[in-house]
Design a protein around this motif. Structure first.
Motif, mmCIF file in Angstrom:
data_model
loop_
_atom_site.group_PDB
_atom_site.id
_atom_site.type_symbol
_atom_site.label_atom_id
_atom_site.label_comp_id
_atom_site.label_asym_id
_atom_site.label_seq_id
_atom_site.Cartn_x
_atom_site.Cartn_y
_atom_site.Cartn_z
ATOM 1 N N ALA A 147 0.742 -1.039 0.360
ATOM 2 C CA ALA A 147 -0.275 0.348 -0.286
ATOM 3 C C ALA A 147 1.001 1.619 0.543
ATOM 4 C CB ALA A 147 -1.022 0.214 1.142
ATOM 5 N N ALA A 148 2.306 1.668 0.416
ATOM 6 C CA ALA A 148 3.325 1.961 0.573
ATOM 7 C C ALA A 148 3.280 2.897 -0.604
ATOM 8 C CB ALA A 148 4.256 1.682 1.762
ATOM 9 N N ILE A 149 3.590 1.493 -1.648
ATOM 10 C CA ILE A 149 4.683 1.912 -2.655
ATOM 11 C C ILE A 149 3.564 2.498 -4.119
ATOM 12 C CG2 ILE A 149 6.266 0.669 -2.233
ATOM 13 C CD1 ILE A 149 5.619 -1.370 -3.996
ATOM 14 N N GLY A 150 1.817 1.770 -3.715
ATOM 15 C CA GLY A 150 1.370 2.244 -4.233
ATOM 16 C C GLY A 150 0.677 3.140 -5.336
ATOM 17 N N PRO A 151 -0.291 3.808 -5.327
ATOM 18 C CA PRO A 151 -1.293 5.073 -6.007
ATOM 19 C C PRO A 151 -1.291 5.537 -4.973
ATOM 20 C CG PRO A 151 -1.718 3.241 -7.694
ATOM 21 C CD PRO A 151 -1.633 2.349 -6.473
ATOM 22 N N TRP A 152 -1.848 4.795 -3.666
ATOM 23 C CA TRP A 152 -2.389 6.043 -2.948
ATOM 24 C C TRP A 152 -1.214 6.057 -1.787
ATOM 25 C CZ3 TRP A 152 -6.679 8.142 -3.272
ATOM 26 C CH2 TRP A 152 -7.669 7.347 -4.163
ATOM 27 N N GLY A 153 0.341 5.137 -2.283
ATOM 28 C CA GLY A 153 1.347 5.949 -0.829
ATOM 29 C C GLY A 153 1.867 6.740 -2.104
ATOM 30 N N PHE A 154 3.804 6.208 -1.770
ATOM 31 C CA PHE A 154 4.373 7.165 -2.712
ATOM 32 C C PHE A 154 4.429 6.962 -3.957
ATOM 33 C CE2 PHE A 154 5.796 6.760 1.690
ATOM 34 C CZ PHE A 154 6.331 7.254 2.252
ATOM 35 N N HIS A 155 3.672 5.862 -4.397
ATOM 36 C CA HIS A 155 3.620 5.867 -5.845
ATOM 37 C C HIS A 155 5.030 5.427 -6.864
ATOM 38 C CE1 HIS A 155 1.843 6.009 -9.351
ATOM 39 N NE2 HIS A 155 0.479 6.949 -9.841
ATOM 40 N N LEU A 156 5.032 4.662 -6.290
ATOM 41 C CA LEU A 156 6.520 4.092 -6.401
ATOM 42 C C LEU A 156 5.815 3.416 -8.208
ATOM 43 C CD1 LEU A 156 8.696 3.351 -3.630
ATOM 44 C CD2 LEU A 156 8.462 5.727 -5.034
ATOM 45 N N VAL A 157 5.079 2.609 -7.800
ATOM 46 C CA VAL A 157 4.568 1.769 -8.618
ATOM 47 C C VAL A 157 2.969 1.854 -9.414
ATOM 48 C CG1 VAL A 157 5.850 -0.328 -8.197
ATOM 49 C CG2 VAL A 157 3.242 0.009 -7.222
ATOM 50 N N GLY A 158 2.893 1.605 -10.297
ATOM 51 C CA GLY A 158 1.504 2.354 -11.121
ATOM 52 C C GLY A 158 0.992 0.538 -11.400
ATOM 53 N N ASN A 159 0.755 1.141 -12.833
ATOM 54 C CA ASN A 159 -0.158 0.187 -13.782
ATOM 55 C C ASN A 159 0.781 -1.507 -13.951
ATOM 56 O OD1 ASN A 159 -1.913 1.941 -13.888
ATOM 57 N ND2 ASN A 159 -1.519 2.727 -15.976
ATOM 58 N N GLU A 160 1.995 -0.714 -14.087
ATOM 59 C CA GLU A 160 2.956 -2.365 -13.940
ATOM 60 C C GLU A 160 3.059 -3.309 -13.040
ATOM 61 O OE1 GLU A 160 5.300 0.823 -11.879
ATOM 62 O OE2 GLU A 160 3.904 1.013 -13.284
ATOM 63 N N GLY A 161 1.904 -1.981 -11.004
ATOM 64 C CA GLY A 161 2.111 -3.769 -10.157
ATOM 65 C C GLY A 161 0.913 -4.724 -10.793
ATOM 66 N N GLU A 162 0.251 -4.276 -11.817
ATOM 67 C CA GLU A 162 -0.685 -5.242 -12.179
ATOM 68 C C GLU A 162 -0.419 -6.401 -12.524
ATOM 69 O OE1 GLU A 162 -4.918 -5.553 -14.485
ATOM 70 O OE2 GLU A 162 -4.464 -3.594 -13.784
ATOM 71 N N GLN A 163 0.522 -6.153 -13.605
ATOM 72 C CA GLN A 163 1.521 -6.966 -14.071
ATOM 73 C C GLN A 163 2.188 -8.455 -13.940
ATOM 74 O OE1 GLN A 163 3.813 -5.662 -17.049
ATOM 75 N NE2 GLN A 163 1.448 -4.685 -18.414
ATOM 76 N N ILE A 164 2.778 -7.525 -12.610
ATOM 77 C CA ILE A 164 3.594 -7.954 -11.291
ATOM 78 C C ILE A 164 3.206 -8.893 -11.163
ATOM 79 C CG2 ILE A 164 5.077 -7.921 -9.502
ATOM 80 C CD1 ILE A 164 7.056 -7.311 -11.948
ATOM 81 N N THR A 165 2.481 -8.837 -10.558
ATOM 82 C CA THR A 165 0.553 -9.424 -9.163
ATOM 83 C C THR A 165 0.698 -10.269 -10.146
ATOM 84 O OG1 THR A 165 -0.268 -7.493 -8.406
ATOM 85 C CG2 THR A 165 -1.664 -9.191 -8.662
#
Length: 613
Positions: A40-58
């Motif tokens: 949650a911290a690195i996601g769009p609602w946190g520091f936004h270190l990952v964006g749409n590519e996070g879904e591909q990683i998942t």
């Protein structure tokens, strides 16, 4: 630039994995919640270190779920299932059915149709295996009735996930459901009639069973004979990927195929090696998966629907907790363990995230329900360690004094003895223990020896015991004794070092091939050291003394004195192993003292004989 971006993403995710584990351990809530928080911290609602590519990683990391189900299948040996049959069939099935129906009723009360409500009920009936078992183990509660019941229910849930995965697409609607149920455009038979797809699925399962029971043994044996660890790791990954790909192509869940393959190989002598090779991949991939889930949590939705999310989490814990408490009470466990049992399993589980993703792709319920379910599950999981702590502090869940502990059915509960090496030395020890009724888990790294002994009916597992994770998988956490009966000193030292570091409770018995190895083992603090030929040499010497005319008493006394003095000599000389001058001086003194001891015994024997005459 593409490489730079890939390395940057890899750095972010791997750093997040490390931070998540440390954070989860630090706050005492487990690694899964650590992953969710950091995600949650690195996601769009946190520091936004990952964006749409996070879904591909998942999506990539979902392979970790496939590996996890394969490893679950490896643990389901028929003997263990038979021991747990009453808890599995009775308590486990009742928990899943009653909780699913109760949650379905609540969901229908909030306006959902029966199909999406049933999907929600099946998903939220699952509990967190990772959090519950880890927390119970850390607090020493796995051996209590509550701990044993929790394990049985969680094991049944792991099994129940397979039919739930198959059922959810049937609850879906529209094209999404069809794609989910038949593998989409990637399935070979997506446009064939239903009976053709059914036959293909049955054929794929039969093929997996046949290859697993017949073909894989010869393949693993050939690979093991090369003694190349990376080849075995590659073969293990190839097996899981191949099975997952086959099931995907016939339109079924890859997790189902992986689970079936694991069950087929549960009695294989290579089971422990497969577990130790795949476990790191499972851990890192599941970590990435949970990071992706955490990054995908819609905190905007939670902010806008705060009462719904908090109310849903509280309702979930209360509904499941009441049912679990009642089941435990009916089983004869009163408040001393029923409350702890309910606290451990009342929240949602990590499998819910997988099932929610599958349900959304199958059109079981709309995206808004999925977002609410993810938030409710994540919030309820955070309460599990806290509820267990409160239950533990408010009641006494320790085993009653004087009451014998029940035999553990936990997956890490092995035999009381682990024997490393089943060659000329170890096989006599192992057969003696088993002939006296003591369970003994045997590990050997000689594939030919393993194959031969398995052929004649001796249970033995292939694996390199110098790898610490293999000892853990073999049950070192709950074993009492470790016997290292190997010739190779370097491997023996590694095993002893790992055992002392990770399983300090074990009593270690060590075989020494010669005095040189005995010096090494004594030097690191081992006391229970047994030299290869000492007993047989002294027995032969005693027989020769008898043949030369000495009495049985004199021969036995001579060998006893020799053994006692020789053990003292070895320990004294081991202290000076690194100083050649002191070592040889100690050796000379030892020989002189031994000669004097024997002469004194001879004189005493002659004096006694003269008096008797």
């Amino acid at each position: 630039m593409a490489f730079e971006q890939a390395f940057q993403q890899a750095f972010i995710y791997l750093t997040s994995v490390v931070v998540a584990v440390l954070l989860g351990k630090r706050i005492g809530l487990g690694a899964v919640l650590g992953y969710l928080i950091v995600g949650a911290a690195i996601g769009p609602w946190g520091f936004h270190l990952v964006g749409n590519e996070g879904e591909q990683i998942t999506h990539f990391a979902e392979f970790g779920v496939v590996v996890m189900l394969f490893l679950i299948g490896l643990e389901l040996q028929p003997s263990m299932l038979w021991k747990m049959r009453h808890q599995l069939i009775g308590l486990g099935s009742l928990q899943v059915v009653l909780c699913s129906l109760a949650i379905t009723g609540v969901a229908m009360g909030f306006g959902l149709g029966w199909k999406p409500a049933l999907g929600v009920g099946l998903i939220l009936a699952m509990s967190s295996t990772a959090i519950a078992l880890q927390t119970l183990a850390e607090k020493g509660l796995l051996q209590t009735d509550a701990g044993q019941n929790s394990f049985a229910v969680l094991l049944f849930q792991d099994i129940a996930v397979i039919p739930i995965i198959a059922l959810l697409p049937l609850l879906g609607t529209g094209a999404a459901a069809a794609d989910a149920g038949h593998g989409g455009s990637n399935a070979w038979l997506s446009h064939q009639p239903g009976w053709v797809q059914a036959l293909a699925t049955i054929g794929a399962v039969v093929l997996i069973v046949a290859v697993g029971r017949i073909g894989m043994r010869y393949l693993f044996r050939a690979i093991a004979s090369t003694r190349q660890r990376e080849a075995f790791t590659g073969a293990a990954l190839l097996l899981v990927i191949g099975v997952a790909l086959l099931m995907t192509k016939v339109g079924m869940s890859p997790a189902l195929g992986a689970f079936v393959a694991g069950v087929v190989l549960a009695n294989s002598e290579y089971r422990h090696e497969l577990e130790s090779d795949l476990d790191p991949f499972k851990g890192i991939l599941l970590g990435l998966f949970f990071l992706g889930v955490g990054a995908a949590i819609d905190f905007g939705y939670i902010r806008d629907h705060l009462l719904l999310v908090i109310g849903g989490a509280v309702t979930l814990v209360l509904v499941k907790g009441a049912i679990l408490y009642g089941l435990s009470w009916m089983k004869g466990n009163r408040c001393t363990s029923a409350l702890l049992f309910a606290a451990a399993l009342s929240a949602g589980g990590e499998f819910a995230f997988v099932l929610i993703t599958l349900s959304l792709s199958a059109g079981v319920f709309p995206a808004e329900v999925g977002r609410a379910a993810v938030a409710i599950v994540a919030l309820s999981m955070a309460t599990t360690p806290l509820l267990i702590v409160l239950a533990e502090r408010s009641i006494s869940c320790k085993p009653t004094a004087g009451k014998p502990e029940r035999e553990s059915d936990a997956t890490d509960e092995g035999s009381p003895v682990i024997l490393c090496g089943f060659g000329r030395f170890g096989h006599a020890v192992g057969r003696l223990l088993r002939s006296r009724g003591y369970g003994c888990t045997v590990l050997d790294h000689d594939s030919d020896q393993v194959e031969l002994l398995r052929t004649i009916g001796l249970p033995i597992f292939y694996g390199d015991a110098s790898r610490p994770e293999l000892l853990t998988i073999a049950g070192a956490a709950n074993a009492k004794i470790l016997i290292v009966a190997l010739k190779d000193a370097e491997t023996t030292l590694k095993i002893v070092e790992n055992a002392r570091r990770h399983h300090p409770h074990l009593k270690i018995f060590v075989r020494a091939y010669s005095r040189v190895e005995a010096y090494e083992y004594l030097k690191i603090g081992e006391e229970l050291v047994y030299r290869d030929t000492l007993d047989s040499s002294l027995r032969l010497g005693a027989d020769v003394l008898r043949m030369l005319g000495e009495s049985d008493d004199a021969a036995e006394r001579a060998t006893r004195l020799y053994r006692e003095r020789d053990e003292i000599m070895v320990r004294d000389m081991a202290k000076h192993r690194d100083d050649s001058k002191e070592f040889f001086s100690a050796a000379q003194e030892a020989h002189r003292s031994l000669d004097e001891l024997m002469r004194s015994d001879i004189d005493a024997s002659r004096s006694e004989a003269a008096k008797a005459g």
